[in-house]
Design a protein around this motif. Structure first.
Motif, PDB file in Angstrom:
ATOM      1  N   MET A 197       4.776   8.609 -39.041  1.00 21.54           N
ATOM      2  CA  MET A 197       5.208   9.941 -38.425  1.00 21.54           C
ATOM      3  C   MET A 197       6.785   9.801 -39.760  1.00 21.54           C
ATOM      4  SD  MET A 197       5.840  12.173 -35.302  1.00 21.54           S
ATOM      5  CE  MET A 197       3.820  12.604 -34.217  1.00 21.54           C
ATOM      6  N   SER A 198       6.131  11.143 -40.243  1.00 22.96           N
ATOM      7  CA  SER A 198       7.236  11.014 -41.378  1.00 22.96           C
ATOM      8  C   SER A 198       7.982  12.127 -41.334  1.00 22.96           C
ATOM      9  CB  SER A 198       6.517  12.583 -42.810  1.00 22.96           C
ATOM     10  OG  SER A 198       6.070  13.257 -42.375  1.00 22.96           O
ATOM     11  N   LEU A 246       7.721  15.080 -37.417  1.00 23.12           N
ATOM     12  CA  LEU A 246       8.037  14.977 -36.100  1.00 23.12           C
ATOM     13  C   LEU A 246       8.178  16.144 -35.348  1.00 23.12           C
ATOM     14  CD1 LEU A 246      11.303  12.798 -37.120  1.00 23.12           C
ATOM     15  CD2 LEU A 246       9.635  12.222 -35.819  1.00 23.12           C
ATOM     16  N   PRO A 247       8.210  15.888 -33.818  1.00 19.86           N
ATOM     17  CA  PRO A 247       8.489  17.417 -33.454  1.00 19.86           C
ATOM     18  C   PRO A 247       9.863  18.057 -33.200  1.00 19.86           C
ATOM     19  CG  PRO A 247       8.419  15.183 -31.765  1.00 19.86           C
ATOM     20  CD  PRO A 247       7.769  14.777 -32.898  1.00 19.86           C
ATOM     21  N   ALA A 264      15.277  24.688 -33.872  1.00 24.61           N
ATOM     22  CA  ALA A 264      14.525  24.627 -35.754  1.00 24.61           C
ATOM     23  C   ALA A 264      13.585  26.052 -35.166  1.00 24.61           C
ATOM     24  CB  ALA A 264      13.171  23.721 -34.927  1.00 24.61           C
ATOM     25  N   GLY A 265      14.895  26.733 -34.900  1.00 26.95           N
ATOM     26  CA  GLY A 265      14.005  28.374 -35.369  1.00 26.95           C
ATOM     27  C   GLY A 265      13.192  28.988 -34.350  1.00 26.95           C
ATOM     28  N   GLY A 266      13.011  28.481 -33.446  1.00 26.31           N
ATOM     29  CA  GLY A 266      12.240  28.854 -31.963  1.00 26.31           C
ATOM     30  C   GLY A 266      12.259  29.697 -31.242  1.00 26.31           C
TER      31      GLY A 266
END
Length: 166
Positions: free
Chosen positions: A1-2, A6-7, A38-40
């Protein structure tokens, strides 16, 4: 996974480690700001003393503001309607909708606030506390409206609702 797939990381704020901001009528517990989500989202908890006025009429252009009443009762303006949220009630206010809030007459209020998408708001909450304590000039709030996406509006309905609480 890059790395781009990623979650987002889980966010945990322990009560003992949470920063608090206080003014004469409320205490805000800062839980998670957008830079850590993450800005969520951005979230904090406010406890209001009896009769405490929260925020005057305002709107946000980019975020929805979510309210969950943990305890007590909160009087709120949404658009042109005033209602009282009781313990366990939830309210979601979409962007560009004028709203305001205060502890309901004769009540304290304990409220969880969430903004989504998140944006750095903790500096705004710190500024509010400084202004309420007389440590900063209120014009700093007006000057920060774009930065914090907090746009104040006049609401005769809200003014009348507050006058009726006196």
């Amino acid at each position: 996974m890059s790395a781009t797939n990623l979650p987002p990381a889980a966010v945990l704020t322990r009560k003992a480690e949470a920063e608090t901001c206080a003014d004469p009528s409320s205490v805000m517990t800062l839980l998670a700001d957008s830079d850590g989500t993450a800005g969520g989202f951005t979230t904090y908890r406010s406890t209001f003393a009896k009769g405490a006025v929260g925020a005057p009429a305002h709107f946000h252009t980019r975020a929805s503001e979510l309210f969950f009443v943990i305890g007590g009762a909160l009087k709120v303006l949404v658009g042109e309607e005033v209602t009282v949220l009781m313990e366990g009630d939830f309210l979601a206010v979409p962007p560009r909708t004028p709203h305001a809030f205060a502890a309901a007459p004769g009540c304290e209020a304990d409220v969880l606030f969430v903004f989504t998408p998140g944006m750095g708001r903790f500096d705004y909450l710190r500024l509010l506390g400084r202004v309420m304590r007389g440590e900063a000039d209120p014009k700093e709030i007006a000057e920060s409206s774009e930065r914090f996406d907090n746009h104040y509006v006049d609401s005769p309905v809200w003014r009348a609702a507050l006058e009726g609480s006196a």
